[in-house]
Design an enzyme around this catalytic site. Structure first.
Site, short mmCIF file in Angstrom:
data_model
loop_
_atom_site.label_atom_id
_atom_site.label_comp_id
_atom_site.label_asym_id
_atom_site.label_seq_id
_atom_site.Cartn_x
_atom_site.Cartn_y
_atom_site.Cartn_z
CE1 TYR A 1 -4.07 -1.59 -0.21
CE2 TYR A 1 -3.44 -2.80 1.75
CZ TYR A 1 -4.29 -2.62 0.69
OH TYR A 1 -5.36 -3.45 0.50
CD GLU B 1 3.91 -29.29 13.17
OE1 GLU B 1 4.57 -30.33 13.36
OE2 GLU B 1 2.98 -29.21 12.35
CG ASP C 1 1.83 -32.91 14.26
OD1 ASP C 1 1.89 -33.00 15.51
OD2 ASP C 1 0.94 -32.27 13.65
#
Lengths: 585, 365
Positions: free
Chosen positions: B106, B199, B251
């Site tokens: 912007y 995580e 994981d």
């Protein structure tokens, strides 16, 4: 019981006015104006005078006009044309199929039918007489008030006056009443006048409409295309009836002479070869050849360098010896046997020059022979193509002037094709393409169609030009939809291949189609060059604007980044872009 | 308590960034002053110029370079955008303001430098990174914060208004966002001897609740999925400036495995940057073999998971024995497990049993 009754041409058109285009009130008023304007333009063209045509349409009785505009109008048309001799005025305006155009040269009208039809239409819708004033520029002006006796196809003169022509005026004024629907026809009428002005840039046309508005189409030049010369019929365009009519009036006593005198581009040689091809040549039996004839033959040959080139020097002895051994029944075969290397056409020429060729008297041809002669004319391939002196194309300069005047385009390309023929009728195609100016931006290309200087406004989709234009891949010429492009096609011919009597659209004659296609391609290629250049210039402009936009910013940001106070001078850099580019072109 | 030894890295970096940008501008300025169209040369970021370097232990750019020339009509716009980005970055750094990629997009409009879209503006910033060798975080352009840290680390702020203020990272029980002020802070002191990167937010909170930071003397870092670049850089700093070993827990699936790998060896997208990788960091699990050993509840691998594993098999970063073994095991058992799967043995099992075992295993390597 069935009754049979003869009807006059006027009566025929009275009953079948749809054929001539008087289908409804709006169409009728359009066709009326068109027919009379065309007569006026033709008559000025014939005099080689730049036409001045004044058309005034007024509402005769406003109270009878319906809301849609259907009412009774008074139409006045004045021109500066040739004028009409007093004795012809009644017939010219009071008799259907009486016209000055019934011969072979290019003109807007063909049969002199339209003008009278328009007056006939006025009479049957208002039952009022027509006023005609005309002068050929002599000392008198003639005024007629008359009606048409429809059943007898005769003019009925109600009043006639003769006045002194003080101002040496020349021209014709026609004034009469008719029923019509101006407001529905208005756009077509104005379009017609505009397109007429476009293709007749040497004409002044003024039109005052029922609301009193004056439309002026001023000439931009007084130069006119050379007037057409009248020509004979070309053999390819002849039918049995035409041939019979010519035979009826001919003064020729033999076919050889007849062919030469009455047909376009047929000379002694062509006439001989054709009649030989058609089997209308007779030569004497060699056995019965008189000594005088032999002497004439030998003399004709020996006197002419041309013949000597083929036959060498001939002696009477040589022929007489040959005659004794002759087996052939005719002179052609006989000479061929002595001079096997000489062409048949040369032998024919020698015989004809020696007065040894006989052809029938055309007046004594039997009907089957007339049919055969016509059929052979169509089969014979060695007739010279008709020349275009009978045509009056506008020419590239006038075409350009007309388009510039009415459309004010940014770009224009015009082309006149070489004369060509279809079915024995000579024709010339003129094409033009224009870009920008007053041409509207439409999805489709705007097409102006003309035949013998007449704008064709109806049935566009059926016209050969439209088919040709649609068949072209316009992207090849850099043409995109939405561009302001107009194409003009003008077909000049002694016989325009209209599909209908209404003079609205041109049929798909292959010869005509090819010329139109090539003509359009030619101007389209020039448009392509223009568009490519334009595209290049636009690209260049854009390119320069990109540099002009970003370079100062780079300078400013770099200055800030580097912690300097004054930006580097980039004017030279900007200039270098411009200079480099102009050199690159 | 360990005191930071190296000199203030953030201050040094800021000066280097400003200096570099000034030089960048000066070079262009000089070119224009000589009446020449300005140009820059930078390494090419095209895929054929990205190599994995076993020496540097990350992706690097090859020899190919691209020249961006203001004389070229196709270059001048991105060129200008890049100069503007440099200008904008120097303003940010000078004024000690931060911004986001969206802000950059912007902000350009104020200078009539409208970008076509966000990717275009992002790409230009990457160009600037490539040309200068600095990460956009160095230009104070930060992603949205989502990762966090918790543990006995005291930082000293450098952001305006907080200069010299110190804060211990245990002061907030939810952890502290790794935002611009944390990233730009100096390390004052720490009592930790390791970093544990996690995580998922759930496990991060569990670890804080179970006082893992005290029990294991660890600084806890939440990567919140794929670690943002600022976080990767932060981990690098913890590792290099404070000498803390970094252990990563994710994981047990190809995606978790790759989160660890990106922290360790970086990504191809960042081949033009240094300092975003922590090559000595270690992945602690969940391994495929853990799934078998701990008999964890599992989900079957999906087709996408399997496809991803085959990709990783060919990836030059996955050359170590551990990686090869785990990829093979995943493909064999065709199962995956989340970190939360340990909860089947009770909520504290992961902290009481699994973590100590893993830490011991890794520090033994």
């Amino acid at each position: 019981m069935v009754t049979f009754q003869e009807i006059s041409p006027a009566d025929f058109f009275y009953r079948n006015r749809d054929i001539a285009g008087f289908t409804n009130p709006s169409r009728a008023i359009f066709v009326s104006i068109r027919e009379l304007v065309e007569n006026s333009l033709d008559s000025a063209d014939q005099m080689s005078v730049p036409p001045e045509v004044y058309v005034r349409l007024t509402e005769e009785d406003a109270s009878t006009t319906t809301e849609s505009g259907n009412g009774v109008y008074r139409l006045l048309i004045m021109d500066n044309g040739s004028g009409i001799a007093a004795r012809h005025i009644p017939s010219a305006f009071g008799q259907v199929l009486f016209g000055s155009n019934y011969k072979l040269k290019q003109a807007r009208g063909t049969f002199g039918l339209g003008g009278t039809m328009a007056i006939l239409y006025g009479q049957i819708t208002t039952h009022k007489p027509v006023l005609v004033k005309s002068s050929t520029g002599g000392s008198k002006v003639y005024e007629f008030k008359m009606m048409i006796d429809i059943q007898r196809n005769r003019p009925l003169i109600l009043d006639r006056k003769t006045r002194r022509n003080k101002e040496n005026w020349r021209g014709t004024i026609v004034e009469y009443s008719l029923e019509g629907d101006y407001y529905r026809a208005m756009s077509k009428i104005l379009e017609y006048l505009k397109q007429t002005a476009l293709l007749t840039p040497y004409a002044d046309i003024k039109f005052v409409d029922p609301k009193g508005r004056l439309y002026m189409f001023n000439r931009v030049t007084t130069k006119m295309p050379p007037p057409p010369t009248e020509t004979l019929t070309h053999p390819y365009g002849v039918d049995v009836e035409t041939l019979q009519r010519i035979i009826r009036v001919t003064e020729s006593r033999n076919l050889l002479d007849f062919m030469r005198k009455h047909f376009h581009r047929v000379g002694q040689g062509t006439s001989l070869s054709f009649l030989d091809f058609a089997g209308f040549i007779r030569t004497p039996d060699p056995k019965r050849l008189k000594p005088e004839a032999v002497a004439r033959l030998v003399e004709t040959n020996n006197k002419s360098k041309k013949f000597r080139k083929f036959f060498g020097r001939i002696t009477e002895e040589q022929i007489k010896v040959g005659l004794k051994k002759a087996k052939s029944q005719d002179m052609i075969a006989f000479l061929k046997s002595i001079f096997p290397n000489v062409d048949r056409t040369i032998i024919l020429r020698l015989l004809a020059s020696s007065g040894l060729v006989r052809t029938k008297n055309p007046k004594k041809l039997k009907p089957p022979e007339i049919v055969k002669l016509v059929r052979m004319m169509k089969q014979y391939t060695d007739f010279l193509p008709p020349d275009a002196s009978c045509l009056s194309p506008l020419g590239e300069d006038l075409l350009r002037a007309g388009i510039l005047k009415e459309l004010k385009p940014e770009f224009i390309a015009v082309s006149q094709r070489k004369p060509s023929t279809y079915a024995g009728h000579p024709f010339i195609v003129e094409t033009a393409i224009a870009y920008g100016g007053d041409i509207p931006k439409k999805d489709d290309i705007v097409v102006y169609r003309f035949a013998n200087k007449i704008p064709l406004l109806y049935d566009e989709a059926s016209d050969v030009s439209i088919r040709v234009i649609r068949s072209i891949n316009w992207r090849r010429y850099k043409v995109a939809s939405g561009m302001p492009i107009a194409i003009l096609v003008h077909l000049c011919s002694t016989k325009v291949p209209y599909k209908t009597v209404g003079k609205e659209f041109i049929a798909d004659r292959p010869e005509v189609k090819v010329e139109i296609l090539n003509g359009i391609r030619e101007v389209a290629r020039r448009l392509q060059t223009f568009l490519a250049k334009r595209e290049h210039v636009a690209k260049e402009k854009k390119r320069l604007s990109v540099f002009a936009k970003y370079l100062p910013k780079i300078a400013q940001f770099s200055t800030d980044l580097a912690g300097k106070t004054e930006a580097p001078d980039i004017e030279l850099l900007l200039k270098s872009v411009r200079k480099y580019e102009t050199e690159g072109k | 308590m360990k005191r930071k030894e190296s000199e203030s890295s953030t201050k040094k970096k800021k000066d280097a960034v400003l200096n570099d940008l000034r030089e960048f501008g000066g070079e262009l300025y000089g070119q224009m002053e000589k009446g020449k169209f300005p140009w820059v040369e930078m390494p090419s970021r095209s895929t054929e110029n990205i190599y994995y370097s076993p020496d540097v232990r990350q992706y690097i750019l090859g020899e190919k370079s691209v020249k961006r020339h203001a004389r070229n009509i196709r270059h001048i716009k991105p060129f200008t955008q890049m100069v503007w980005a440099g200008f904008f970055a120097s303003e940010l750094v000078k004024n000690r303001k931060t911004s986001t990629l969206r802000d950059v997009y912007y902000s350009a409009q104020a200078y009539e430098m409208t970008f076509k879209d966000q990717p275009e503006s992002n790409n230009i910033l990457t160009d600037l990174e490539t040309a200068t060798g600095f990460a956009r975080e160095d230009f104070n352009v930060f992603p949205e914060e989502r990762s966090a840290l918790f543990g006995d680390l005291t930082i000293e702020y450098t952001v305006p208004g907080y200069e010299g203020k110190q804060l211990n990272m245990t002061s907030h029980p939810d952890g502290v966002m790794i935002g611009p002020s944390v990233v730009s802070a100096e390390f004052a002191k720490t009592g930790c001897d390791k970093v544990i990167a996690i995580e998922k937010g759930g496990l991060f909170t569990r670890f804080i609740e179970e006082r893992v930071h005290e029990k294991f003397n660890a600084l806890l870092v939440l990567t919140a999925g794929q670690a943002p670049r600022a976080t990767r850089h932060f981990l690098n700093r913890l590792n290099t400036e404070l000498d803390l070993p970094v252990y990563i827990f994710t994981d047990g699936d190809p995606w978790g495995m790759h989160i660890a790998m990106v922290i360790i060896s970086g990504s191809a997208n960042a081949a033009h940057l240094r300092g975003l990788t922590t090559p000595d960091a270690k992945w602690g699990g969940v391994y495929a073999t853990d799934i078998v050993d701990y008999k964890l509840p599992t989900d079957p691998l999906t087709d996408v998971d399997i496809k991803r594993l085959h990709e990783l098999e060919k990836d030059p970063r996955y050359t170590g024995d551990l990686w090869k073994r785990e990829i093979k095991t995943f493909l064999k058992i065709k199962k995956k497990a989340e970190q939360e799967a340990f909860s089947r043995y009770g909520l504290t099992y992961i902290v009481d049993e699994y973590l100590p075992a893993k830490l011991e295993e890794m520090s033994a390597d």
